[in-house]
Scaffold this active site. Structure first.
Site, PDB file in Angstrom:
ATOM      1  N   ARG A 118       0.841  -1.204   0.000  1.00 37.46           N
ATOM      2  CA  ARG A 118       0.000   0.000   0.000  1.00 37.46           C
ATOM      3  C   ARG A 118       0.873   1.250   0.000  1.00 37.46           C
ATOM      4  NH1 ARG A 118      -4.839   2.360   2.449  1.00 37.46           N
ATOM      5  NH2 ARG A 118      -4.769   4.484   1.656  1.00 37.46           N
ATOM      6  N   ARG A 124      -5.912   1.751  -4.499  1.00 37.21           N
ATOM      7  CA  ARG A 124      -5.044   1.113  -3.515  1.00 37.21           C
ATOM      8  C   ARG A 124      -5.128  -0.403  -3.609  1.00 37.21           C
ATOM      9  NH1 ARG A 124      -8.324   3.641   0.543  1.00 37.21           N
ATOM     10  NH2 ARG A 124      -7.485   5.559  -0.296  1.00 37.21           N
ATOM     11  N   ASP A 176      -6.771  -1.321   1.610  1.00 41.29           N
ATOM     12  CA  ASP A 176      -7.049  -0.312   2.634  1.00 41.29           C
ATOM     13  C   ASP A 176      -7.705  -1.052   3.791  1.00 41.29           C
ATOM     14  OD1 ASP A 176      -7.456   2.294   3.778  1.00 41.29           O
ATOM     15  OD2 ASP A 176      -9.540   2.235   3.083  1.00 41.29           O
ATOM     16  N   ASP A 221      -9.523  -0.184   7.326  1.00 41.34           N
ATOM     17  CA  ASP A 221     -10.022   0.830   8.252  1.00 41.34           C
ATOM     18  C   ASP A 221     -10.618   0.157   9.487  1.00 41.34           C
ATOM     19  OD1 ASP A 221      -9.384   2.834   6.440  1.00 41.34           O
ATOM     20  OD2 ASP A 221     -11.439   3.041   5.687  1.00 41.34           O
TER      21      ASP A 221
END
Ligand code: ATP
Ligand code: CA
Ligand code: CA
Length: 163
Positions: A82, A91, A94, A96
């Site tokens: 990344r 990307r 990712d 989160d």
């Protein structure tokens, strides 16, 4: 602690990137992956013109502090190559942090619940598969949030969770 992570990929072998991220997360000390949503394909939301995403939400059990959990997520992102060039750009992966128990955190490096999760079908749809009636620490019921009108498709085999 129980936490929910939102994963997305829209570069290269997207399904493989999600599976590798799940595998790497489960090899991190202090993280046990408990459940994974179906794989959703979604149109990009915000950012530049870019390819469609594959998204999943994971339920994990963790002994890590929230900041150590963020560091572990960043490590796995780095292992999958990344980079952060374009804000909200393409990307390989990712990761989160969406929710951690009923904690509310807002400091310079970490905001939990993830502040934009309720605006994103690519988070809400997979999260609702794992939690039928999620309630945020401030009492917001995600069932009451209007589901954003963003295209999402279910057309992929599920990921597997290492034993
Ligand atoms: P968005 O946050 O809107 O989904 P993004 O995922 O593209 O955008 P990144 O570049 O991946 O944004 O992350 C920027 C910073 O956000 C990270 O370095 C991290 O410190 C911070 N951050 C704050 N809260 C969270 C969270 N709940 N989960 C992951 N990162 C977070
Ligand atoms: Ca994100
Ligand atoms: Ca992120």
């Amino acid at each position: 602690m129980q936490a929910f992570l939102g994963l997305g990929s829209n570069m290269g072998s997207r399904l493989e990137a999600l599976q590798r991220a799940l595998d790497l997360l489960s090899t991190e000390a202090g993280i046990r992956v408990q459940r994974c949503s179906r794989v959703w394909e979604t149109d990009p939301v915000g950012g530049p013109e870019q390819d469609d995403f594959l998204n999943v939400v994971l339920e994990i059990d963790t002994d890590l502090t929230p900041h150590d959990l963020l560091a572990a997520c960043n490590r796995v992102e780095a292992q999958l190559g990344r980079t952060r060039d374009v804000h909200w750009g393409p990307r390989t992966i990712d990761i989160d942090i969406l929710l951690i128990d009923d904690l509310t955190i807002a400091d310079g490096s970490l905001t939990v619940p993830h502040p934009r999760m309720h605006e994103r079908a690519f988070v809400l749809l997979p999260l609702l598969e794992l939690l039928p009636d999620p309630v945020l620490p401030d009492g917001t019921r995600l069932m009451d949030v209007r589901l954003p009108d963003q295209p999402a498709r279910l057309a992929f085999p599920p990921l597997s969770i290492p034993a």
